[in-house]
Design a protein around this motif. Sequence first.
Motif, PDB file in Angstrom:
ATOM      1  N   VAL A   1       0.858  -1.249  -0.070  1.00 39.40           N
ATOM      2  CA  VAL A   1       0.049   0.052  -0.140  1.00 39.40           C
ATOM      3  C   VAL A   1       0.889   1.235  -0.156  1.00 39.40           C
ATOM      4  N   LEU A   2       0.619   1.841  -1.066  1.00 39.75           N
ATOM      5  CA  LEU A   2       1.500   3.189  -1.117  1.00 39.75           C
ATOM      6  C   LEU A   2       0.760   4.343  -0.431  1.00 39.75           C
ATOM      7  N   GLY A   3       0.986   4.729   0.796  1.00 40.05           N
ATOM      8  CA  GLY A   3       0.361   5.833   1.272  1.00 40.05           C
ATOM      9  C   GLY A   3      -0.541   5.444   2.522  1.00 40.05           C
ATOM     10  N   ALA A   4      -0.144   5.990   3.698  1.00 40.90           N
ATOM     11  CA  ALA A   4      -1.084   5.808   4.868  1.00 40.90           C
ATOM     12  C   ALA A   4      -1.523   7.072   5.366  1.00 40.90           C
ATOM     13  N   ALA A   5      -1.064   8.352   5.191  1.00 38.22           N
ATOM     14  CA  ALA A   5      -1.548   9.467   5.451  1.00 38.22           C
ATOM     15  C   ALA A   5      -2.955   9.847   4.891  1.00 38.22           C
ATOM     16  N   PHE A   6      -3.967  10.414   5.595  1.00 41.31           N
ATOM     17  CA  PHE A   6      -5.242  10.716   4.895  1.00 41.31           C
ATOM     18  C   PHE A   6      -5.136  11.499   3.560  1.00 41.31           C
ATOM     19  N   LYS A   7      -4.058  12.206   3.508  1.00 37.92           N
ATOM     20  CA  LYS A   7      -3.750  13.083   2.453  1.00 37.92           C
ATOM     21  C   LYS A   7      -2.449  13.360   2.211  1.00 37.92           C
ATOM     22  N   PRO A   8      -1.955  13.747   1.091  1.00 40.24           N
ATOM     23  CA  PRO A   8      -0.640  13.927   1.052  1.00 40.24           C
ATOM     24  C   PRO A   8       0.052  15.099   1.763  1.00 40.24           C
ATOM     25  N   GLU A   9       1.236  15.142   1.917  1.00 39.16           N
ATOM     26  CA  GLU A   9       1.931  16.472   2.673  1.00 39.16           C
ATOM     27  C   GLU A   9       1.383  16.847   4.119  1.00 39.16           C
ATOM     28  N   SER A  10       1.126  15.374   4.538  1.00 40.52           N
ATOM     29  CA  SER A  10       0.681  15.172   5.973  1.00 40.52           C
ATOM     30  C   SER A  10       1.019  14.168   6.671  1.00 40.52           C
ATOM     31  N   ASP A  11       1.289  13.938   8.018  1.00 40.26           N
ATOM     32  CA  ASP A  11       1.662  12.712   8.560  1.00 40.26           C
ATOM     33  C   ASP A  11       0.446  12.315   9.368  1.00 40.26           C
TER      34      ASP A  11
ATOM     35  N   ALA B   1       6.094  -7.466  -4.325  1.00 41.31           N
ATOM     36  CA  ALA B   1       4.564  -7.373  -4.348  1.00 41.31           C
ATOM     37  C   ALA B   1       3.844  -7.965  -5.458  1.00 41.31           C
ATOM     38  N   ASP B   2       2.907  -8.749  -5.058  1.00 46.13           N
ATOM     39  CA  ASP B   2       2.092  -9.283  -6.065  1.00 46.13           C
ATOM     40  C   ASP B   2       1.220  -8.258  -6.782  1.00 46.13           C
ATOM     41  N   THR B   3       0.785  -7.285  -5.836  1.00 44.29           N
ATOM     42  CA  THR B   3       0.003  -6.138  -6.043  1.00 44.29           C
ATOM     43  C   THR B   3       0.070  -4.874  -5.312  1.00 44.29           C
ATOM     44  N   LEU B   4       0.171  -3.759  -6.187  1.00 47.06           N
ATOM     45  CA  LEU B   4       0.510  -2.521  -5.858  1.00 47.06           C
ATOM     46  C   LEU B   4      -0.978  -1.603  -5.602  1.00 47.06           C
ATOM     47  N   LEU B   5      -1.235  -0.826  -4.365  1.00 42.27           N
ATOM     48  CA  LEU B   5      -2.347  -0.165  -4.327  1.00 42.27           C
ATOM     49  C   LEU B   5      -1.633   1.365  -3.935  1.00 42.27           C
ATOM     50  N   LEU B   6      -2.001   2.434  -4.741  1.00 42.23           N
ATOM     51  CA  LEU B   6      -1.775   3.657  -4.537  1.00 42.23           C
ATOM     52  C   LEU B   6      -3.136   4.362  -3.915  1.00 42.23           C
ATOM     53  N   LEU B   7      -2.665   4.680  -2.448  1.00 43.23           N
ATOM     54  CA  LEU B   7      -4.107   5.089  -1.637  1.00 43.23           C
ATOM     55  C   LEU B   7      -3.894   6.540  -1.193  1.00 43.23           C
ATOM     56  N   THR B   8      -2.626   7.032  -1.080  1.00 41.01           N
ATOM     57  CA  THR B   8      -2.253   8.629  -0.992  1.00 41.01           C
ATOM     58  C   THR B   8      -1.605   9.077  -2.055  1.00 41.01           C
ATOM     59  N   GLU B   9      -2.021  10.173  -2.472  1.00 41.70           N
ATOM     60  CA  GLU B   9      -1.402  10.560  -3.732  1.00 41.70           C
ATOM     61  C   GLU B   9      -0.172  11.385  -3.273  1.00 41.70           C
ATOM     62  N   TRP B  10       0.762  10.941  -2.834  1.00 42.82           N
ATOM     63  CA  TRP B  10       2.193  11.626  -2.724  1.00 42.82           C
ATOM     64  C   TRP B  10       2.744  11.780  -4.011  1.00 42.82           C
TER      65      TRP B  10
ATOM     66  N   ALA C   1       6.538  -8.623  -8.104  1.00 43.65           N
ATOM     67  CA  ALA C   1       6.297 -10.156  -8.475  1.00 43.65           C
ATOM     68  C   ALA C   1       5.070 -10.021  -9.400  1.00 43.65           C
ATOM     69  N   GLY C   2       4.290  -9.366  -9.581  1.00 40.75           N
ATOM     70  CA  GLY C   2       3.068  -9.318 -10.380  1.00 40.75           C
ATOM     71  C   GLY C   2       2.711  -7.956 -10.690  1.00 40.75           C
ATOM     72  N   LEU C   3       2.374  -7.730 -12.052  1.00 43.41           N
ATOM     73  CA  LEU C   3       2.410  -6.413 -12.707  1.00 43.41           C
ATOM     74  C   LEU C   3       0.578  -5.890 -12.528  1.00 43.41           C
ATOM     75  N   ARG C   4       0.210  -5.758 -11.016  1.00 42.67           N
ATOM     76  CA  ARG C   4      -1.025  -5.289 -10.975  1.00 42.67           C
ATOM     77  C   ARG C   4      -1.158  -3.921 -10.172  1.00 42.67           C
ATOM     78  N   ILE C   5      -1.820  -2.869 -10.429  1.00 51.74           N
ATOM     79  CA  ILE C   5      -1.870  -1.457  -9.674  1.00 51.74           C
ATOM     80  C   ILE C   5      -3.113  -1.267  -9.560  1.00 51.74           C
ATOM     81  N   LEU C   6      -3.798  -0.961  -8.382  1.00 48.14           N
ATOM     82  CA  LEU C   6      -5.073  -0.276  -8.160  1.00 48.14           C
ATOM     83  C   LEU C   6      -4.794   1.128  -7.529  1.00 48.14           C
ATOM     84  N   ASP C   7      -5.234   2.235  -8.727  1.00 48.48           N
ATOM     85  CA  ASP C   7      -5.014   3.545  -8.466  1.00 48.48           C
ATOM     86  C   ASP C   7      -6.089   4.164  -7.671  1.00 48.48           C
ATOM     87  N   GLY C   8      -6.091   4.123  -6.208  1.00 52.21           N
ATOM     88  CA  GLY C   8      -7.234   4.591  -5.481  1.00 52.21           C
ATOM     89  C   GLY C   8      -7.564   6.179  -5.713  1.00 52.21           C
TER      90      GLY C   8
END
Length: 437
Positions: free
Chosen positions: A321-331, A383-392, A408-415
């Motif tokens: 999972v790419l991103g944990a903050a509720f929005k970019p430029e924030s922790d 990773a088998d799958t990537l999820l972009l969840l905070t748009e840094w 390991a796998g070419l799958r991405i969900l662009d949240g």
Amino acid sequence: MRISVIGCGYLGAVHAACMAKLGHEVVGIDVDELKIHTLSAALAPFFEPGFDELLKDVQEPGRLSFSTDISAASGSSVHFICVGTPQKEGENGADLSHVDAAMEALLPHVKPGDIVVGKSTVPVGTASRLAEILATGAPGAHLVWNPEFLREGHALEDTLSPDRLVYGVADGSEDHAAVSVLDEVYAAPLSTGTPRLVTDHPTAELVKAAANSFLATKISFINAMADVCEAAGADVTRLADAIGLDDRIGRKFLSAGIGFGGGCLPKDIRAFMARAGELGADQALTFLREVDSINMRRRSRVVELTRELCGGSLLGHRITVLGAAFKPESDDVRDSPALSIAAQLQLQGAVVTVTDPKALENAARRFPELRYEADLDTAIAGADTLLLLTEWQQYKELDPFEVSSGVAGLRILDGRNVLDAAKWRSAGWHYRGLGRP
Ligand code: UDX
């Protein structure tokens, strides 16, 4: 002017430093010793772009100090109340205990002619109630409600040059004694043309609730459109571009994705519904219940889409999972949709790694059961799958060809619908957006 700021959380700490930047002599007061210790060392207790530099800038000339002792407010003529109003445990309403405690502690230090300025987001009716307490406990002082509209990640610019200033005073009149005092506090932004509106107390309180409700509604509206687009094979990002060109609608806050989170919008719309219920106006806000439901459904929808992307089962699937903050430029991870999705995927059997440039410490405190990796390449490796969840920015700039070699796998969900779908597909990726074909 000499100003005290009670409450040095996100809002108060930024407000105190910005008031000092505007040339005032400011003391920030909080009961949390660690926070005061950190701020006194000119260090920001949270990530906000430019805040560390601003703290140093205003503390060196001695314009900003911090204290845990409320009597430090004594010399000030303007007292800002900036404490938190979290959601009550097990209820939708706002917990006002910090506001009430701040007011009570402050009273002995307020002189006739002083103004006490509420900035916290409160249920309508709070200001009038506090004004009565002030009239009894500190006669001759005035209560003003001056809602704050700052966005995390843009907190400094939003405070130093806000879109507008709203002063709620007892009689709603421009001639109220407190208006000229607050004009002096905000002389710098006012001199550059910032609009200033004087209202009565309840209107000022409602401005904040209405603004946040409108923003939340806009996001849920476009997310509802995303569902329809998905069913119809349409593209919600192009739809948003097209309707956003109508300047009655506007493109801002029409980015469909995993929905809104953070310390404000979710709790504020719930507190607003609860307050409307108390006032007998609950029917007026039933639509906000739907706004909230649409928003929460985004999270389960993403879990379902991820399952589809993973071939029907999440069990043992390695997801980064790419991103944990509720929005970019924030922790800030309060009610972060990204983290909530990561936790649900893990609960359903996926092996989840979360990465984020700033928010990992906060995330680990909230969801210690997830695996965290600060280095992006290491997080992605295998990773088998990537999820972009905070748009840094660094995630938006990922090169699909470069990333291919590590996974390991070419799958991405662009949240957040921020990647170029065609580019990722041409690099061999199975790309999935939200509300996009
Ligand atoms: C919000 C209000 O914007 C601010 O005026 C108020 O003072 C406090 O609450 P903030 O919580 O910092 O500010 O975040 P905001 O920028 O409003 O974003 C809230 C959430 O909505 C984020 O999770 C963001 O990712 C999401 N969002 C925003 C969308 O999903 N789509 C959009 O188009 C815009």
